[in-house]
Design a protein around this motif. Structure first.
Motif, PDB file in Angstrom:
ATOM      1  N   ILE A  10       4.633  11.727   1.904  1.00  0.00           N
ATOM      2  CA  ILE A  10       4.213  10.700   1.766  1.00  0.00           C
ATOM      3  C   ILE A  10       2.968  10.234   1.138  1.00  0.00           C
ATOM      4  O   ILE A  10       1.954  10.788   1.694  1.00  0.00           O
ATOM      5  N   ASN A  11       2.666   9.341   0.224  1.00  0.00           N
ATOM      6  CA  ASN A  11       1.499   9.182  -0.364  1.00  0.00           C
ATOM      7  C   ASN A  11       1.073   7.678  -0.406  1.00  0.00           C
ATOM      8  O   ASN A  11       1.997   6.872  -0.782  1.00  0.00           O
ATOM      9  N   LEU A  34       6.097   7.602  12.650  1.00  0.00           N
ATOM     10  CA  LEU A  34       7.157   6.473  12.056  1.00  0.00           C
ATOM     11  C   LEU A  34       7.210   6.786  10.492  1.00  0.00           C
ATOM     12  O   LEU A  34       8.519   6.363  10.277  1.00  0.00           O
ATOM     13  N   PHE A  35       6.404   7.256   9.906  1.00  0.00           N
ATOM     14  CA  PHE A  35       6.723   7.497   8.317  1.00  0.00           C
ATOM     15  C   PHE A  35       6.973   8.961   8.088  1.00  0.00           C
ATOM     16  O   PHE A  35       7.481   9.343   6.935  1.00  0.00           O
ATOM     17  N   GLN A  36       7.189   9.925   9.045  1.00  0.00           N
ATOM     18  CA  GLN A  36       7.263  11.193   9.099  1.00  0.00           C
ATOM     19  C   GLN A  36       6.441  11.735   7.993  1.00  0.00           C
ATOM     20  O   GLN A  36       6.657  12.584   7.182  1.00  0.00           O
ATOM     21  N   ALA A  37       5.250  11.356   7.888  1.00  0.00           N
ATOM     22  CA  ALA A  37       4.201  11.928   6.935  1.00  0.00           C
ATOM     23  C   ALA A  37       3.823  13.204   7.138  1.00  0.00           C
ATOM     24  O   ALA A  37       3.415  13.404   8.147  1.00  0.00           O
ATOM     25  N   ALA A  38       3.728  14.131   5.925  1.00  0.00           N
ATOM     26  CA  ALA A  38       3.197  15.371   6.388  1.00  0.00           C
ATOM     27  C   ALA A  38       1.665  15.456   6.623  1.00  0.00           C
ATOM     28  O   ALA A  38       1.163  16.433   7.343  1.00  0.00           O
ATOM     29  N   PHE A  58      -2.224   8.490   4.043  1.00  0.00           N
ATOM     30  CA  PHE A  58      -1.075   9.448   3.645  1.00  0.00           C
ATOM     31  C   PHE A  58      -1.086  10.143   2.706  1.00  0.00           C
ATOM     32  O   PHE A  58      -1.359   9.667   1.493  1.00  0.00           O
ATOM     33  N   GLY A  59      -0.862  11.564   2.666  1.00  0.00           N
ATOM     34  CA  GLY A  59      -0.867  12.419   1.776  1.00  0.00           C
ATOM     35  C   GLY A  59      -1.839  12.422   0.772  1.00  0.00           C
ATOM     36  O   GLY A  59      -3.008  12.518   1.202  1.00  0.00           O
ATOM     37  N   GLU A  60      -1.966  12.227  -0.554  1.00  0.00           N
ATOM     38  CA  GLU A  60      -2.992  12.108  -1.461  1.00  0.00           C
ATOM     39  C   GLU A  60      -3.931  11.112  -1.252  1.00  0.00           C
ATOM     40  O   GLU A  60      -5.116  11.444  -1.879  1.00  0.00           O
ATOM     41  N   ALA A  61      -3.631  10.310  -0.629  1.00  0.00           N
ATOM     42  CA  ALA A  61      -4.552   9.016  -0.429  1.00  0.00           C
ATOM     43  C   ALA A  61      -5.756   9.399   0.564  1.00  0.00           C
ATOM     44  O   ALA A  61      -6.652   9.003   0.494  1.00  0.00           O
ATOM     45  N   SER A 305       1.820  12.367  -7.995  1.00  0.00           N
ATOM     46  CA  SER A 305       1.438  11.726  -6.631  1.00  0.00           C
ATOM     47  C   SER A 305       0.469  10.494  -6.834  1.00  0.00           C
ATOM     48  O   SER A 305      -0.175   9.781  -6.086  1.00  0.00           O
ATOM     49  N   ALA A 306       0.521  10.025  -8.225  1.00  0.00           N
ATOM     50  CA  ALA A 306      -0.466   8.871  -8.696  1.00  0.00           C
ATOM     51  C   ALA A 306      -0.077   7.646  -7.976  1.00  0.00           C
ATOM     52  O   ALA A 306      -0.642   6.701  -8.130  1.00  0.00           O
ATOM     53  N   GLN A 307       1.280   7.510  -7.746  1.00  0.00           N
ATOM     54  CA  GLN A 307       1.546   6.189  -7.215  1.00  0.00           C
ATOM     55  C   GLN A 307       2.415   6.458  -5.784  1.00  0.00           C
ATOM     56  O   GLN A 307       2.663   7.522  -5.381  1.00  0.00           O
ATOM     57  N   THR A 308       2.341   5.487  -5.118  1.00  0.00           N
ATOM     58  CA  THR A 308       2.925   5.407  -3.644  1.00  0.00           C
ATOM     59  C   THR A 308       4.175   5.968  -3.625  1.00  0.00           C
ATOM     60  O   THR A 308       5.086   5.491  -4.746  1.00  0.00           O
ATOM     61  N   SER A 309       4.643   6.916  -2.871  1.00  0.00           N
ATOM     62  CA  SER A 309       5.999   7.258  -2.804  1.00  0.00           C
ATOM     63  C   SER A 309       6.887   6.762  -1.655  1.00  0.00           C
ATOM     64  O   SER A 309       6.253   6.059  -0.699  1.00  0.00           O
TER      65      SER A 309
END
Length: 309
Positions: A10-11, A34-38, A58-61, A305-309
């Motif tokens: 998730i990003n 809740l988002f199951q973000a890695a 989350f993620g790349e953010a 990953s430049a946009q929200t997943s």
């Protein structure tokens, strides 16, 4: 924790309204599950007593989370005069009670005397670390560690509700400011002492609590559509200038090459060595820095990953 196989790439940025009673890390981990973000991180701690805005990345953010650490913060604080506690807030034990004989005029003078550049000694009951351990752990063990004076800036203080011996105030301040210390210092100036009874963060840099969501609201969303609650990574960087690149120049940039400043579109003059948001079309590429007439890569997003997943 979720099974490893359930974590997702998730990003994006979640503006979380942290509840009272949770540490920042506890709130982060609940949101992450809740988002199951890695991968996840936050942009600055809030004490368990405090509620309010906690931007979660989350993620790349997470590549840009550090940008918010230096941002100014805004708080709504509730203060009680006449009572000092071991922690400077309502969680501590009362160590002194004094009569409050000040009036509203004296309170205004004491409050506004703290606007500007001031010095603070960080409280022992804080997450500031000494030799790798938070100060509050030493405090709980009955130890006192010498702390260096900090230079912070109080940009604005607005008294909101005065019902002596209690009052509330809005505080806009620089990073590293301890609001409980500010409350104690105001009480000391008035000669009666004080402690913080409530604290809510309402703004971090350009981000506002009005746009934040609670853990309960997140949980109420179906798992498949929770992504609509996330903002893009560049929402952390709204105060920075931006530039727009054509396809060829964007390709050179993502391949690590420099691009002439004169080749890009900008809305303002780009300052030497100051970070700039770079876009290709409407897609955020990352951060660049102008130097000697050329844009050089500071920190880029992977293109997928430049946009929200």
């Amino acid at each position: 924790m979720q099974p490893r196989s359930r974590w997702k790439p998730i990003n994006g940025v979640l503006l979380l309204d942290k509840p009272v009673g949770l540490s920042s890390n506890d709130a982060l981990q609940k949101a992450r599950r809740l988002f199951q973000a890695a991968r996840a991180g936050h942009t600055g701690t809030l004490d368990p007593l405090a509620s309010g805005l906690l931007p979660v990345c989350f993620g790349e953010a997470t590549r840009f989370a550090g940008m918010m650490l230096d941002a100014d913060k805004e708080y709504l604080a509730q203060v009680c005069l006449g009572v000092r506690t071991t922690t400077g807030d309502a969680e501590g034990e009362v160590i002194e009670t004094r009569e409050v004989s000040v009036d509203e005029y004296a309170l205004h003078r004491a409050v506004h005397a703290h606007v500007g550049d001031i010095e603070q000694v960080p409280p022992m009951h804080s997450a500031l670390k000494h030799e790798g351990k938070p100060l509050y752990e030493y405090a709980r063990a009955g130890e006192t560690i010498e702390r260096a004076v900090r230079h912070v800036r109080i940009l604005e203080i607005e008294l909101l509700d005065v019902r002596l011996p209690a009052f509330s105030m809005r505080v806009l301040c620089s990073k590293g400011t301890y609001i409980r210390t500010l409350a104690e210092d105001i009480g000391a100036m008035l000669g009666c002492g004080a402690h913080l009874t409530g604290l809510r963060r309402t703004r971090t840099g350009p981000l506002n609590l009005d746009e934040a969501v609670t853990l309960e609201r997140i949980a109420a969303y179906n798992e498949e559509v929770r992504g609509v609650l996330l903002g893009p990574p560049d929402m952390l960087l709204q105060t920075l200038p931006s530039c727009r690149l054509g396809e060829a120049d964007a390709l050179r940039l993502v391949n690590g090459q420099t691009v002439p400043v004169e080749a890009v579109e900008t809305d303002s003059v780009l300052q030497e060595d100051c970070m700039v948001r770079a876009y290709r079309g409407g897609r955020f590429l990352g951060l660049v820095v102008p130097r000697h007439g050329y844009l050089r890569v500071k920190r880029l997003l992977p293109q997928e990953s430049a946009q929200t997943s």
